[in-house]
Design an enzyme around this catalytic site. Structure first.
Site, PDB file in Angstrom:
ATOM      1  N   HIS A  66       0.816  -1.219   0.000  1.00  0.00           N
ATOM      2  CA  HIS A  66       0.000   0.000   0.000  1.00  0.00           C
ATOM      3  C   HIS A  66       0.852   1.273   0.000  1.00  0.00           C
ATOM      4  O   HIS A  66       0.323   2.357  -0.244  1.00  0.00           O
ATOM      5  CB  HIS A  66      -0.949   0.019   1.200  1.00  0.00           C
ATOM      6  CG  HIS A  66      -2.194  -0.780   0.966  1.00  0.00           C
ATOM      7  ND1 HIS A  66      -3.277  -0.284   0.294  1.00  0.00           N
ATOM      8  CD2 HIS A  66      -2.521  -2.051   1.301  1.00  0.00           C
ATOM      9  CE1 HIS A  66      -4.219  -1.196   0.230  1.00  0.00           C
ATOM     10  NE2 HIS A  66      -3.787  -2.288   0.833  1.00  0.00           N
ATOM     11  N   ASP A  70      -2.531   1.884  -4.639  1.00  0.00           N
ATOM     12  CA  ASP A  70      -3.790   2.171  -3.967  1.00  0.00           C
ATOM     13  C   ASP A  70      -4.706   0.952  -4.088  1.00  0.00           C
ATOM     14  O   ASP A  70      -4.800   0.337  -5.150  1.00  0.00           O
ATOM     15  CB  ASP A  70      -4.449   3.391  -4.613  1.00  0.00           C
ATOM     16  CG  ASP A  70      -5.701   3.801  -3.891  1.00  0.00           C
ATOM     17  OD1 ASP A  70      -6.777   3.322  -4.296  1.00  0.00           O
ATOM     18  OD2 ASP A  70      -5.594   4.577  -2.923  1.00  0.00           O
TER      19      ASP A  70
END
Length: 95
Positions: A66, A70
């Protein structure tokens, strides 16, 4: 393959299904951004038009970093892979 052959990659596609796996949790190899794993194709009951049917199904698992990617974009990517796999027919042109 040697470790040098795998240097510089950003995304891994893995087929643990070839070993009979139906559910796994792939771990990202740093510094890669993501890994997509395909599992075994197995017969499962599914609901189609309010009826139960037996279909060949396979799980896919995407692990991602992450800090780089996204989750929404990766979810859309998985959705697109699913649509492409489900959309193939005998008339589909590969190239």
């Amino acid at each position: 393959m040697s470790p040098n052959d795998m240097q510089g990659g950003t995304f891994t596609v893995n087929n643990t299904g070839s070993f009979g796996s139906i559910l796994s949790y792939p771990i990202i190899n740093y510094p890669q951004a993501a890994i997509l794993t395909f599992e075994s194709i197995v017969k499962k009951p599914v609901v189609i038009n309010d009826m139960i049917a037996v279909r060949s199904m396979a799980n896919m698992c995407l692990s991602l970093d992450h800090r780089i990617l996204d989750g929404v974009i990766c979810g859309r990517f998985l959705q697109r892979v699913k649509e492409n796999l489900e959309g193939f027919s005998l008339d589909t042109k590969v190239y």
